[in-house]
Design a protein around this motif. Sequence first.
Motif, mmCIF file in Angstrom:
data_model
loop_
_atom_site.group_PDB
_atom_site.id
_atom_site.type_symbol
_atom_site.label_atom_id
_atom_site.label_comp_id
_atom_site.label_asym_id
_atom_site.label_seq_id
_atom_site.Cartn_x
_atom_site.Cartn_y
_atom_site.Cartn_z
ATOM 1 N N SER A 54 33.000 59.996 9.285
ATOM 2 C CA SER A 54 32.894 61.460 9.333
ATOM 3 C C SER A 54 33.036 61.968 10.767
ATOM 4 O O SER A 54 33.690 62.986 11.014
ATOM 5 N N ASN A 162 38.997 65.751 5.396
ATOM 6 C CA ASN A 162 37.881 66.505 4.822
ATOM 7 C C ASN A 162 38.057 66.646 3.322
ATOM 8 O O ASN A 162 39.157 66.509 2.789
ATOM 9 N N ASP A 163 36.942 66.897 2.642
ATOM 10 C CA ASP A 163 37.004 67.282 1.240
ATOM 11 C C ASP A 163 37.430 68.749 1.178
ATOM 12 O O ASP A 163 37.114 69.534 2.073
ATOM 13 N N GLU A 165 37.509 72.320 -1.143
ATOM 14 C CA GLU A 165 36.772 72.952 -2.240
ATOM 15 C C GLU A 165 37.583 72.961 -3.538
ATOM 16 O O GLU A 165 37.067 72.651 -4.608
ATOM 17 N N THR A 169 45.745 68.765 -3.523
ATOM 18 C CA THR A 169 46.041 67.407 -3.982
ATOM 19 C C THR A 169 47.407 66.944 -3.490
ATOM 20 O O THR A 169 48.356 67.730 -3.419
ATOM 21 N N GLN A 182 39.975 63.365 0.051
ATOM 22 C CA GLN A 182 38.663 62.717 0.144
ATOM 23 C C GLN A 182 38.451 62.343 1.599
ATOM 24 O O GLN A 182 39.235 61.590 2.183
ATOM 25 N N ARG A 183 37.426 62.863 2.187
ATOM 26 C CA ARG A 183 37.152 62.684 3.618
ATOM 27 C C ARG A 183 37.192 61.210 4.021
ATOM 28 O O ARG A 183 36.490 60.374 3.458
ATOM 29 N N LYS A 214 42.338 72.360 4.312
ATOM 30 C CA LYS A 214 42.654 70.929 4.214
ATOM 31 C C LYS A 214 43.204 70.433 5.546
ATOM 32 O O LYS A 214 44.090 71.054 6.133
#
Length: 227
Positions: A54, A162-163, A165, A169, A182-183, A214
């Motif tokens: 992270s 990062n993820d 919201e 995709t 997906q982070r 994103k």
Amino acid sequence: MSDEDAALIAPNPDKTALKRVGEFVRARLAADPSIYRVPIDQAEIFASSDFLSSAECDRLIAMIDEVARPSETFDAEDHYAYRTSYSGDVNPDDSFVRMIERRLSDLLGIDLAWSETIQGQRYFPGQEFKEHNDWFDTRAPYWKEEKRRGGQRSWTAMVFLNDVEEGGTTQFVKVGVKVPPQRGALLLWNNALPDGSPNEFTMHAALPVERGVKYVITKWFRTRPWS
């Protein structure tokens, strides 16, 4: 004429090199327990869930924000409609960036000198990159310059920072594979078929972000030293 037929008849001066690099990297990834191969036959797509921490993701996000500008494509005439994100090359002389680059190079086993500078991309809501292939069309005007700069793109490495919201995709449109952001997750694919031909089934798109922002980094590897 289909896209597949067009790709097959285009000159392919790097076919032998693409086959050789593909064989080497394929075997290396298969022996790595941290790497998962997506179970499809048409393309070689691999993933790893925790490639970056992270803290590393946050540091790269800040670097992308410093260099982001409206993205371009090799076909300059339509890039404003085709690729609406922001992007920029992060500082290749930064020691942190070099560390990330070496990690990718070691994973694939491809000399770092054969890779392009890491590019960061940022997508706000509504922004996207429509379906495209990363390999070069050797019939296009830009190929003469790219041939001199390091030849065909062999493998692509992309990391989600990062993820998101909603939306954002990555979709491989011809094989039905969808990978949500997906982070820290790494996505890898071979841009060629096992025989070294361009693989039309690697056509992919960054679907529009619906909510949130994103961030990703991408590194492309060539068939010889890149300049």
